[in-house]
Design a protein around this motif. Structure first.
Motif, PDB file in Angstrom:
ATOM      1  N   PHE A   1      63.383 -51.260  88.930  1.00  0.00           N
ATOM      2  CA  PHE A   1      63.397 -52.710  88.757  1.00  0.00           C
ATOM      3  C   PHE A   1      64.827 -53.253  88.813  1.00  0.00           C
ATOM      4  CE2 PHE A   1      63.885 -56.353  85.888  1.00  0.00           C
ATOM      5  CZ  PHE A   1      63.003 -57.258  86.475  1.00  0.00           C
ATOM      6  N   LEU A   2      65.729 -52.607  88.082  1.00  0.00           N
ATOM      7  CA  LEU A   2      67.114 -53.062  88.041  1.00  0.00           C
ATOM      8  C   LEU A   2      67.803 -52.910  89.397  1.00  0.00           C
ATOM      9  CD1 LEU A   2      68.081 -51.681  84.536  1.00  0.00           C
ATOM     10  CD2 LEU A   2      67.801 -54.090  85.173  1.00  0.00           C
ATOM     11  N   ALA A   3      67.477 -51.868  90.125  1.00  0.00           N
ATOM     12  CA  ALA A   3      68.044 -51.694  91.464  1.00  0.00           C
ATOM     13  C   ALA A   3      67.596 -52.837  92.374  1.00  0.00           C
ATOM     14  CB  ALA A   3      67.630 -50.347  92.051  1.00  0.00           C
ATOM     15  N   SER A   4      66.333 -53.197  92.267  1.00  0.00           N
ATOM     16  CA  SER A   4      65.801 -54.301  93.069  1.00  0.00           C
ATOM     17  C   SER A   4      66.470 -55.627  92.712  1.00  0.00           C
ATOM     18  CB  SER A   4      64.290 -54.386  92.866  1.00  0.00           C
ATOM     19  OG  SER A   4      63.762 -55.532  93.473  1.00  0.00           O
ATOM     20  N   LYS A   5      66.571 -55.895  91.415  1.00  0.00           N
ATOM     21  CA  LYS A   5      67.201 -57.139  90.962  1.00  0.00           C
ATOM     22  C   LYS A   5      68.684 -57.171  91.342  1.00  0.00           C
ATOM     23  CE  LYS A   5      65.571 -59.766  87.995  1.00  0.00           C
ATOM     24  NZ  LYS A   5      65.036 -61.125  88.113  1.00  0.00           N
ATOM     25  N   ALA A   6      69.379 -56.053  91.185  1.00  0.00           N
ATOM     26  CA  ALA A   6      70.808 -56.008  91.502  1.00  0.00           C
ATOM     27  C   ALA A   6      71.048 -56.178  92.997  1.00  0.00           C
ATOM     28  CB  ALA A   6      71.417 -54.697  91.021  1.00  0.00           C
ATOM     29  N   LYS A   7      70.201 -55.562  93.805  1.00  0.00           N
ATOM     30  CA  LYS A   7      70.331 -55.689  95.260  1.00  0.00           C
ATOM     31  C   LYS A   7      70.168 -57.141  95.693  1.00  0.00           C
ATOM     32  CE  LYS A   7      68.850 -53.528  99.516  1.00  0.00           C
ATOM     33  NZ  LYS A   7      68.016 -52.517 100.140  1.00  0.00           N
ATOM     34  N   ALA A   8      69.306 -57.888  94.980  1.00  0.00           N
ATOM     35  CA  ALA A   8      69.082 -59.307  95.276  1.00  0.00           C
ATOM     36  C   ALA A   8      70.079 -60.213  94.537  1.00  0.00           C
ATOM     37  CB  ALA A   8      67.652 -59.688  94.900  1.00  0.00           C
ATOM     38  N   ALA A   9      71.032 -59.596  93.826  1.00  0.00           N
ATOM     39  CA  ALA A   9      72.039 -60.328  93.047  1.00  0.00           C
ATOM     40  C   ALA A   9      71.407 -61.256  92.013  1.00  0.00           C
ATOM     41  CB  ALA A   9      72.996 -61.089  93.956  1.00  0.00           C
ATOM     42  N   GLU A  10      70.308 -60.803  91.419  1.00  0.00           N
ATOM     43  CA  GLU A  10      69.604 -61.575  90.387  1.00  0.00           C
ATOM     44  C   GLU A  10      69.972 -61.026  89.009  1.00  0.00           C
ATOM     45  OE1 GLU A  10      65.417 -61.599  91.196  1.00  0.00           O
ATOM     46  OE2 GLU A  10      65.718 -62.333  93.236  1.00  0.00           O
ATOM     47  N   PHE A  11      71.128 -61.435  88.515  1.00  0.00           N
ATOM     48  CA  PHE A  11      71.609 -60.992  87.211  1.00  0.00           C
ATOM     49  C   PHE A  11      71.229 -62.039  86.169  1.00  0.00           C
ATOM     50  CE2 PHE A  11      74.336 -59.049  90.422  1.00  0.00           C
ATOM     51  CZ  PHE A  11      74.173 -57.709  90.096  1.00  0.00           C
ATOM     52  N   ASP A  12      69.945 -62.085  85.869  1.00  0.00           N
ATOM     53  CA  ASP A  12      69.409 -63.098  84.965  1.00  0.00           C
ATOM     54  C   ASP A  12      69.045 -62.482  83.624  1.00  0.00           C
ATOM     55  OD1 ASP A  12      67.187 -61.619  85.687  1.00  0.00           O
ATOM     56  OD2 ASP A  12      66.183 -63.251  86.746  1.00  0.00           O
ATOM     57  N   THR A  13      68.397 -63.255  82.792  1.00  0.00           N
ATOM     58  CA  THR A  13      68.016 -62.805  81.459  1.00  0.00           C
ATOM     59  C   THR A  13      67.093 -61.593  81.524  1.00  0.00           C
ATOM     60  OG1 THR A  13      68.209 -65.070  80.660  1.00  0.00           O
ATOM     61  CG2 THR A  13      67.001 -63.539  79.265  1.00  0.00           C
ATOM     62  N   THR A  14      66.174 -61.591  82.464  1.00  0.00           N
ATOM     63  CA  THR A  14      65.250 -60.456  82.604  1.00  0.00           C
ATOM     64  C   THR A  14      66.018 -59.191  82.966  1.00  0.00           C
ATOM     65  OG1 THR A  14      63.514 -61.969  83.322  1.00  0.00           O
ATOM     66  CG2 THR A  14      63.170 -59.632  83.770  1.00  0.00           C
ATOM     67  N   PHE A  15      66.974 -59.323  83.888  1.00  0.00           N
ATOM     68  CA  PHE A  15      67.795 -58.180  84.272  1.00  0.00           C
ATOM     69  C   PHE A  15      68.464 -57.582  83.039  1.00  0.00           C
ATOM     70  CE2 PHE A  15      71.830 -56.235  85.359  1.00  0.00           C
ATOM     71  CZ  PHE A  15      71.507 -55.392  86.411  1.00  0.00           C
ATOM     72  N   TYR A  16      69.111 -58.430  82.236  1.00  0.00           N
ATOM     73  CA  TYR A  16      69.853 -57.919  81.084  1.00  0.00           C
ATOM     74  C   TYR A  16      68.944 -57.427  79.968  1.00  0.00           C
ATOM     75  CZ  TYR A  16      74.090 -59.172  83.433  1.00  0.00           C
ATOM     76  OH  TYR A  16      75.117 -59.222  84.349  1.00  0.00           O
TER      77      TYR A  16
END
Length: 157
Positions: free
Chosen positions: A97-112
């Protein structure tokens, strides 16, 4: 041969997880989002080393146990379902999940939030694998069995 493979595979697994954890923590604290994305997308590739190392460690450990389930061997065997479950149910899905979010540059509350969960779960596995390594050293006579623990292992299991 199994007596060589088991500790080697265990050391590779523990070192790999510790590398994932430290890389994540250090990049989050001191690096750019681009570096975080690089680390988070690299970690799933590390599963190609980690998963076989864990499988070999578990399989060779059960072989070496020869059916015994008491004492230090029993303690090591009791920790393994927690280590495996934590990895399969929390760490692998979180990493993907984090790899997917990071690849899309989505550093949001869910990511953290997931990142925090992953760091706690990873730390737990490092501790549990470290306890298994310590008990393996005790069984091999590298530590005295009567030597006091620096922390209460019964609290962990």
């Amino acid at each position: 041969m199994t007596r060589i493979i088991h500790p080697l595979a265990g050391a590779i697994a523990l070192t790999t997880i510790a590398t994932f954890w430290l890389s994540t923590a250090l990049t989050e604290l001191f690096a750019s989002h681009a570096s975080v994305a690089m680390v988070k997308t690299a970690i799933p590739w590390g599963f190609l080393l980690l998963i076989p190392a864990l499988a070999v460690t578990g399989g060779s450990g059960l072989f070496l146990a020869k059916g015994r389930r008491t004492g230090l061997i029993g303690a090591k065997i009791k920790r393994m379902p927690f280590i495996a479950g934590n990895g399969i149910l929390v760490l692998v899905p979180a990493a993907l999940f984090l790899a997917s979010k990071a690849k899309a540059a989505e550093f949001d509350t869910t990511f953290y939030a997931v990142q925090t969960l992953e760091l706690f779960a990873g730390a737990l596995n490092i501790v549990l694998l470290g306890l298994n390594m310590r008990d393996g050293f005790k069984m091999k006579g590298r530590f005295r069995v009567g030597q006091p623990d620096h922390f209460n292992t019964k609290a962990l299991l």
